[in-house]
Motif scaffolding. Structure first.
Motif, PDB file in Angstrom:
ATOM      1  N   LEU A 118       3.516  -4.275   2.058  1.00  0.00           N
ATOM      2  CA  LEU A 118       2.336  -3.408   2.103  1.00  0.00           C
ATOM      3  C   LEU A 118       2.079  -2.916   3.535  1.00  0.00           C
ATOM      4  O   LEU A 118       1.692  -1.773   3.746  1.00  0.00           O
ATOM      5  CB  LEU A 118       1.107  -4.138   1.540  1.00  0.00           C
ATOM      6  CG  LEU A 118      -0.118  -3.287   1.243  1.00  0.00           C
ATOM      7  CD1 LEU A 118       0.206  -2.109   0.325  1.00  0.00           C
ATOM      8  CD2 LEU A 118      -1.216  -4.139   0.603  1.00  0.00           C
ATOM      9  N   ALA A 119       2.332  -3.787   4.500  1.00  0.00           N
ATOM     10  CA  ALA A 119       2.168  -3.415   5.916  1.00  0.00           C
ATOM     11  C   ALA A 119       3.051  -2.211   6.243  1.00  0.00           C
ATOM     12  O   ALA A 119       2.599  -1.248   6.866  1.00  0.00           O
ATOM     13  CB  ALA A 119       2.520  -4.593   6.817  1.00  0.00           C
ATOM     14  N   GLU A 120       4.301  -2.247   5.777  1.00  0.00           N
ATOM     15  CA  GLU A 120       5.250  -1.149   6.037  1.00  0.00           C
ATOM     16  C   GLU A 120       4.759   0.162   5.415  1.00  0.00           C
ATOM     17  O   GLU A 120       4.934   1.227   5.988  1.00  0.00           O
ATOM     18  CB  GLU A 120       6.645  -1.502   5.497  1.00  0.00           C
ATOM     19  CG  GLU A 120       7.363  -2.578   6.297  1.00  0.00           C
ATOM     20  CD  GLU A 120       7.656  -2.194   7.740  1.00  0.00           C
ATOM     21  OE1 GLU A 120       7.896  -1.003   8.015  1.00  0.00           O
ATOM     22  OE2 GLU A 120       7.636  -3.095   8.603  1.00  0.00           O
ATOM     23  N   LYS A 121       4.146   0.084   4.238  1.00  0.00           N
ATOM     24  CA  LYS A 121       3.611   1.286   3.581  1.00  0.00           C
ATOM     25  C   LYS A 121       2.514   1.924   4.437  1.00  0.00           C
ATOM     26  O   LYS A 121       2.443   3.141   4.564  1.00  0.00           O
ATOM     27  CB  LYS A 121       3.071   0.953   2.185  1.00  0.00           C
ATOM     28  CG  LYS A 121       4.169   0.743   1.163  1.00  0.00           C
ATOM     29  CD  LYS A 121       3.616   0.449  -0.206  1.00  0.00           C
ATOM     30  CE  LYS A 121       4.755   0.191  -1.187  1.00  0.00           C
ATOM     31  NZ  LYS A 121       4.274  -0.228  -2.496  1.00  0.00           N
ATOM     32  N   HIS A 122       1.659   1.079   5.012  1.00  0.00           N
ATOM     33  CA  HIS A 122       0.592   1.598   5.882  1.00  0.00           C
ATOM     34  C   HIS A 122       1.168   2.210   7.165  1.00  0.00           C
ATOM     35  O   HIS A 122       0.672   3.227   7.637  1.00  0.00           O
ATOM     36  CB  HIS A 122      -0.431   0.505   6.208  1.00  0.00           C
ATOM     37  CG  HIS A 122      -1.447   0.328   5.132  1.00  0.00           C
ATOM     38  ND1 HIS A 122      -2.512   1.190   4.968  1.00  0.00           N
ATOM     39  CD2 HIS A 122      -1.553  -0.589   4.135  1.00  0.00           C
ATOM     40  CE1 HIS A 122      -3.236   0.804   3.923  1.00  0.00           C
ATOM     41  NE2 HIS A 122      -2.668  -0.262   3.407  1.00  0.00           N
TER      42      HIS A 122
END
Length: 196
Positions: A176-180
């Protein structure tokens, strides 16, 4: 560019406001029903809403009530010719709502608009300072609350995405961090393209 929604059933008033506020991106509508559809159903975000009180169908006051009941905290400027004192006092019960009497000058309108939008910017900056402080202290729940506030105030800003990336990394949620991080970079690119 800051986005403003104008709701007024008088075409000449809408055109005048658009002319006075030509540095902003403007959407114009003639009814509260259209506005609610655009905002609530289509999840559109605005930096400011300018509305008349007397409109066909629902009134400007009903618009304010419905938006605040849906937790839509965008600043609202009510522009109207005839307002009873009891209606004015009802309007001012809500946060981030101001009033301007018709007819108005370009100077009067731009001062009100700038103060409402700047107030929004101050809130964003304050949330940014607090989010950074809480991230440093490891108080991730408090940081998340501040970041969510920033998303709400300025949905097109890459900054809350970068902060959310940091927060999720600390929580170990790398996917999810990478998506942000991707979203932040895309918004950054968009901003740079607009400037060039």
């Amino acid at each position: 560019m800051r986005k403003i929604l104008i709701i007024d059933d008088e075409r000449n008033v809408r055109l005048l406001i658009e002319k006075f506020l030509d540095e902003y991106e403007i959407d114009s509508l003639i009814s509260v029903e259209e506005a609610l559809k655009k905002i609530v159903e289509n999840k559109l975000k605005y930096d400011l809403i300018i509305t008349d009180l007397k409109l066909p169908g629902k009134s400007g006051l009903e618009l304010i009530r419905e938006l605040r009941n849906n937790a839509y905290e965008c600043p609202i400027l009510v522009v109207s010719a005839y307002v009873k004192p009891e209606i004015l006092s009802e309007i001012f019960k809500y946060d981030k709502v101001d009033f301007l009497s018709k007819p108005f000058t370009k100077d009067e309108l731009t001062k009100k608009v700038k103060s409402l939008i700047e107030e929004q910017k101050d809130s964003f900056d304050k949330a940014l300072r607090n989010a950074n402080k809480y991230l440093e202290l490891g108080e991730l729940n408090k940081a998340e609350k501040m970041i969510k506030q920033m998303f709400y105030i300025l949905p097109s800003s890459p900054i809350p995405h970068y902060l959310m990336y940091e927060l999720l990394k600390k929580r170990g949620n790398i996917n999810l961090a990478e998506k942000h991080l991707k979203a932040a970079k895309a918004l950054d690119e968009e901003e740079n393209n607009e400037k060039n």
